[in-house]
Design a protein around this motif. Structure first.
Motif, mmCIF file in Angstrom:
data_model
loop_
_atom_site.group_PDB
_atom_site.id
_atom_site.type_symbol
_atom_site.label_atom_id
_atom_site.label_comp_id
_atom_site.label_asym_id
_atom_site.label_seq_id
_atom_site.Cartn_x
_atom_site.Cartn_y
_atom_site.Cartn_z
ATOM 1 N N MET A 139 0.988 -1.244 0.180
ATOM 2 C CA MET A 139 -0.147 -0.064 0.116
ATOM 3 C C MET A 139 0.976 1.055 0.188
ATOM 4 O O MET A 139 0.494 2.199 -0.685
ATOM 5 C CB MET A 139 -1.028 -0.015 1.158
ATOM 6 N N LYS A 173 -7.214 6.482 -2.841
ATOM 7 C CA LYS A 173 -7.357 5.412 -2.159
ATOM 8 C C LYS A 173 -7.919 3.992 -2.192
ATOM 9 O O LYS A 173 -7.518 3.052 -2.217
ATOM 10 C CB LYS A 173 -7.732 5.840 -0.705
ATOM 11 N N MET A 233 -6.263 0.210 -2.900
ATOM 12 C CA MET A 233 -6.736 -0.814 -1.998
ATOM 13 C C MET A 233 -7.140 -1.888 -3.209
ATOM 14 O O MET A 233 -7.036 -3.292 -3.071
ATOM 15 C CB MET A 233 -7.923 -0.401 -1.271
ATOM 16 N N ALA A 283 -5.548 -5.695 -2.713
ATOM 17 C CA ALA A 283 -6.134 -6.580 -2.229
ATOM 18 C C ALA A 283 -6.583 -7.942 -2.708
ATOM 19 O O ALA A 283 -6.286 -8.871 -2.260
ATOM 20 C CB ALA A 283 -7.636 -5.891 -1.366
ATOM 21 N N LEU A 298 -6.346 -3.733 5.903
ATOM 22 C CA LEU A 298 -6.503 -2.872 4.489
ATOM 23 C C LEU A 298 -6.957 -1.609 4.606
ATOM 24 O O LEU A 298 -6.683 -0.471 4.269
ATOM 25 C CB LEU A 298 -7.530 -3.359 3.499
ATOM 26 N N SER A 299 -8.126 -1.415 5.574
ATOM 27 C CA SER A 299 -8.688 -0.061 6.035
ATOM 28 C C SER A 299 -7.617 0.589 6.531
ATOM 29 O O SER A 299 -7.220 1.921 6.368
ATOM 30 C CB SER A 299 -9.918 -0.506 6.636
ATOM 31 N N GLY A 343 -5.084 1.963 4.278
ATOM 32 C CA GLY A 343 -5.716 3.333 3.560
ATOM 33 C C GLY A 343 -5.549 4.702 4.423
ATOM 34 O O GLY A 343 -5.069 5.649 3.975
ATOM 35 N N ALA A 370 -13.050 -0.473 1.730
ATOM 36 C CA ALA A 370 -12.388 -1.643 1.883
ATOM 37 C C ALA A 370 -13.028 -2.878 2.308
ATOM 38 O O ALA A 370 -12.627 -3.777 1.378
ATOM 39 C CB ALA A 370 -11.503 -1.213 3.317
#
Length: 631
Positions: free
Chosen positions: A310, A320, A324, A328, A349-350, A353, A590
């Motif tokens: 990321m 963003k 992602m 992902a 993942l969130s 971000g 996400a």
């Protein structure tokens, strides 16, 4: 907020999308015709902007014969791209809106609230279409300096885009088979507008209490009702100025035009397109494969890879949701095979971000530079270390959690395997450095450099990785125009709102209040952090920055806080709010990208957000992390 089925590219819930209930038979054909009418020129405009800006770089840097008209032509086409993109977003229902309460409503009430959002947007569009025409008409007497053509060619985009959105809104209201919801929504909006109009004599005697009525009451009511944020700002601004001042409404359109027309904002659609391009060409997949060969053998290794990937991909795209969506799908299947839980995956993942919001060429960095005048190059330089600090904090949480893993990691990759993946990934890994070098060395401006990245990625995809899906190109161009339009309309509306707040004297009062806080700069910084966490959660990032950046950055300067340092702190604070459930729309983006129910990640994300908050405090307390490498 948004459900897991929302559009990953935008990370938004539908406000004006075609309703799920029955539609009238004639509606589909008319809707398709409007779609064709706006999507084709919008996609062509994205290509035209890329070609014009890249031609300007080649002419200036290679041929040493600058095209004096290139920036002017790009600016004219940019406003058309912004307005047509707004129409595309309005038709698709992808304008940013808060749906935390709408999504919990019963089907009947949700249908009513969806129609209320359309009716409220229609009210603003009807209010602004006349002043928009007047503004464009007046611009015919202004001649552009390089092309020497009337500026109405550019300004006409405003009334044309408004009329097209009016057509879409009317279609959405008339196409529903359950016409009762639409009728109720129209009646409610008409009653509210009528009551405020009748109260005009009272409102004119309330002074600055009107700021609470319009910019707190009206905005909050519209936001929580699910009205797209751009239209919330527009309704509040138009209502305040029309009912409590004698300001000509054409001025509001002028302020919106000014907010949307900064040439630096042209980087928004171009970096959005670059983000989807690196995924389509396989460049993101090669970066991830290399990082996995380095760390895949340790416990939690792929979680470290996710954080690093990321960080790297954010140095290319700036959007963003695109970052992602690129990372992902490559990592999640393998992480699931190794025993990772869905909730942990989407939580990390969130969190990444939020962690990478300051990594150049972040769209928020570009927006801050546009609305506050802070150097884009300085912001790009200052954003690297803060993102790294937050990444290290996330790694600590991953390390602690991975110690409880029962499943042993995969075997260590051999030196030859690592070298092979490195050689394959080198062209992709070089892209962030190409982008940064082009800006720092003066080859291209922050606006133009995205076109270098686009041309580079296209060539790498075609010639090196031999992966370029031509069938995906058209949808990518339309999606780019759509997301860009939704962002730029918010910037325009928020610029008008910020101007109205400034004219009311609020900015001066706010500066006096903040300057009088006990504790000086430290207290101001702490209050700013809390405020932007809340604003990032409720208003999302770019609207919060555009609305409050011009008000708070001068105060920070008066307090002795470096503008770049302050920018990093408020961006990271805003990122925490943006990706923190239950309101942060980034968290739901996400979840949509990871195809995971939002409920599963609620508990897992708490530790990650706390670690980011600690990292934010470190960044706020140590200015060197943000400004240590500035020239």
């Amino acid at each position: 907020m948004s459900s897991p089925s929302m559009q990953p590219a935008a990370g938004l819930a539908g406000a004006t999308a075609a309703p799920a209930v029955a539609r009238r038979p004639w509606a589909a054909g008319l809707d398709a015709a409007i779609g064709w009418l706006v999507e084709v020129p919008a996609a062509i405009l994205v290509v035209a902007e890329i070609v014009i800006l890249f031609a300007g770089i080649v002419a200036r840097y290679v041929l040493h014969t600058p095209l004096v008209w290139s920036d002017e032509l790009a600016s004219i086409l940019f406003l058309w791209l912004a307005m047509l993109g707004s129409v595309v977003a309005f038709r698709r229902g992808e304008h940013m809106r808060m749906t935390a309460f709408v999504s919990r409503a019963s089907p009947a009430r949700r249908a009513f609230l969806d129609m209320l959002a359309v009716a409220a947007a229609l009210a603003f569009l009807l209010m602004i279409v006349g002043p928009g025409y007047e503004y464009a008409y007046e611009e015919q007497y202004v001649t552009t300096p390089a092309l020497e053509i009337p500026n109405i060619w550019r300004a006409a985009a405003l009334p044309v885009g408004t009329l097209l959105m009016i057509a879409v809104a009317l279609l959405r209201l008339l196409e529903r088979a359950d016409w009762q919801s639409a009728l109720k929504a129209i009646v409610v909006v008409a009653l509210v507008v009528g009551v405020l109009y009748l109260l005009q004599p009272v409102l004119q005697n309330l002074g600055n209490y009107n700021l609470l009525i319009f910019f707190v009451g009206v905005v909050a009511a519209c936001v929580f009702a699910g009205v797209p944020i751009a239209f919330c700002f527009g309704l509040a601004t138009f209502g305040y100025l029309a009912l409590t001042t004698s300001t000509p409404m054409m001025v509001v359109v002028g302020r919106m035009d000014e907010g949307m027309s900064h040439l630096i904002l042209l980087a928004v659609p171009l970096f959005v397109f670059l983000g989807v391009l690196i995924e389509m060409t396989g460049m993101a997949q090669r970066m991830v494969a290399f990082l996995a060969s380095l760390l895949g053998h340790v416990r939690g290794g792929l979680s470290y890879v996710l954080i690093g990937a990321m960080y790297l991909v954010s140095g290319i795209s700036g959007a963003k949701a695109a970052d992602m969506a690129a990372v992902a799908p490559v990592l999640f299947p393998e992480m699931r095979k190794r025993g990772a839980k869905d909730g942990d995956l989407v939580a990390l993942l969130s969190a990444t971000g939020a962690q990478t919001e300051t990594i150049p060429p972040s769209l928020v960095l570009i927006t801050i530079g546009s609305v506050t005048g802070v150097s884009i190059t300085a912001l790009f330089t200052g954003g690297l270390l803060p993102g790294l600090v937050l990444g290290l904090m996330l790694c600590l949480v991953v390390w602690r959690r991975s110690r409880r893993q029962e499943r042993a990691p995969e075997g260590r990759a051999s030196g030859a395997e690592i070298l092979r993946t490195l050689l394959i990934a080198l062209p992709a890994l070089a892209l962030p450095f190409v982008i940064r070098a082009a800006v720092v060395e003066g080859v291209a401006t922050a606006t133009e450099v995205s076109t270098i990245g686009i041309v580079y990625s296209t060539l790498i995809g075609l010639l090196v990785y031999r992966r370029f899906d031509w069938k995906r190109l058209w949808p990518m161009l339309v999606d780019t125009a759509c997301l860009s339009g939704s962002i730029l309309l918010i910037i325009g509306a928020a610029t008008g709102m910020a101007w109205a707040l400034t004219q009311s004297g609020f900015s001066g009062q706010l500066a006096h209040l903040m300057a009088g806080l006990p504790g000086g700069a430290a207290t101001f910084m702490a209050v700013s952090i809390v405020a932007f966490i809340i604003l990032g959660s409720v208003l999302e990032g770019i609207p919060a920055i555009v609305l409050f950046g011009p008000l708070l950055f001068p105060i920070a300067h008066q307090m002795g806080i470096h503008e770049v340092h302050y920018a990093m702190v408020v961006i990271l604070a805003m990122g925490i709010g943006l990706f923190a459930p239950p309101f942060g729309v980034g968290y739901y983006a996400a979840c949509a990208i990871g195809r995971v129910s939002p409920d599963r990640g609620m508990r897992a994300i708490v530790g990650y957000l706390l670690s980011i908050a600690v990292g934010l405090i470190v960044v706020a307390a140590v200015p060197w992390l943000s400004i240590g490498f500035l020239r």
